[in-house]
Design a protein around this motif. Structure first.
Motif, mmCIF file in Angstrom:
data_model
loop_
_atom_site.group_PDB
_atom_site.id
_atom_site.type_symbol
_atom_site.label_atom_id
_atom_site.label_comp_id
_atom_site.label_asym_id
_atom_site.label_seq_id
_atom_site.Cartn_x
_atom_site.Cartn_y
_atom_site.Cartn_z
ATOM 1 N N HIS A 104 -12.414 0.807 3.728
ATOM 2 C CA HIS A 104 -11.635 0.486 2.537
ATOM 3 C C HIS A 104 -12.590 0.114 1.410
ATOM 4 O O HIS A 104 -13.329 -0.865 1.506
ATOM 5 N N ILE A 145 -9.781 4.627 2.433
ATOM 6 C CA ILE A 145 -9.100 4.350 1.166
ATOM 7 C C ILE A 145 -10.134 4.162 0.063
ATOM 8 O O ILE A 145 -11.031 3.320 0.182
ATOM 9 N N HIS A 173 0.830 -1.206 0.000
ATOM 10 C CA HIS A 173 0.000 0.000 0.000
ATOM 11 C C HIS A 173 0.866 1.259 0.000
ATOM 12 O O HIS A 173 0.555 2.246 -0.678
ATOM 13 N N ASN A 188 -9.706 2.885 -3.413
ATOM 14 C CA ASN A 188 -8.579 2.262 -4.095
ATOM 15 C C ASN A 188 -8.706 2.342 -5.616
ATOM 16 O O ASN A 188 -9.676 2.865 -6.162
ATOM 17 N N THR A 189 -7.716 1.786 -6.282
ATOM 18 C CA THR A 189 -7.536 1.937 -7.721
ATOM 19 C C THR A 189 -8.800 1.594 -8.507
ATOM 20 O O THR A 189 -9.350 0.495 -8.384
#
Length: 230
Positions: free
Chosen positions: A158, A140, A21, A142-143
């Motif tokens: 997350h 987060i 990460h 994320n991508t």
């Protein structure tokens, strides 16, 4: 906003941790053209490593005691692991000591101007966040995740790579939304709940509960692979 009264995005950054990460966050910071002062990681320090991916190793956790909290902005490089509160604990402990965590957005993410990003929120490359959404502290995105309009995501959440939240979804603190999952519009995900990777959530998920997709089945194909004759 961090509530610190100063623009922490203009301060040099110190990354906590040097795992996977943290690598992604270093790439994010580089995409922003940010100044990275160094990385704190006990494993690197104990191994005598002085440089990590072109960044100075400041030491282990004790290196933070030598830093002025008003002169750096911390980056929480610990990934969020299901069943562990370590990432959240680090954020809360260091915030209590006066350190700040700036919200971070990769240059290749798209975020509407009405979106609210709280302290330490991290938005990775390819993510999209649509109007009037709120991303809580230390969360987060994320991508390649997709957050549609009016989603309210609490702290320490997350949203894993390529997850999709349709409009008006509410996600409570410490929830984990797995990679490639889809949550339909207007639903709620409770505290510490888990949406497993690849799942489609079609009704509210209670706190502490888990939703999974149908079991994957693997069977022999009727199409045989034939070896080439020499």
């Amino acid at each position: 906003m961090t509530g610190s009264g100063r623009d922490v995005s203009l301060l040099p950054f110190v990354i906590l941790g040097a795992g996977g990460h943290a690598k992604v966050l270093l790439a994010l910071l580089q995409s922003m053209g940010a100044v990275v002062k160094g990385v704190c990681d006990p494993g690197l320090a104990q191994s005598g490593i002085e440089c990590w991916r072109g960044v100075r190793v400041l030491g282990g956790d004790e290196a933070l005691d030598r830093l002025d909290p008003t002169q750096v902005s911390l980056v929480n490089g610990l990934g969020q692991v299901i069943g562990s509160d370590r990432r959240m604990q680090v954020f809360l402990e260091l915030t209590a000591k006066g350190f700040t965590f700036a919200p971070l957005v990769h240059s290749a993410a798209w975020i509407d101007s009405t979106v609210v990003l709280e302290a330490g929120a991290q938005v990775m490359a390819g993510a999209v966040i649509q109007p009037d959404s709120v991303i809580g502290a230390n969360t987060i995105i994320n991508t390649g995740a997709r957050i549609d309009h009016d989603c309210i995501i609490a702290s320490h959440v997350h949203i894993a790579p390529a997850a999709v939240l349709c409009g008006g979804v509410k996600v409570a603190t410490r929830a984990f939304v797995g990679a490639g999952s889809t949550t339909l519009q207007g639903l709620s995900i409770g505290e510490s709940a888990i949406v497993a990777a690849g799942s489609t959530l079609v009704r509210d998920l209670q706190a502490g509960h888990l939703v999974v997709s149908s079991p994957m089945r693997i069977r022999e194909s009727k199409f045989k692979v034939q070896s080439k004759r020499s």
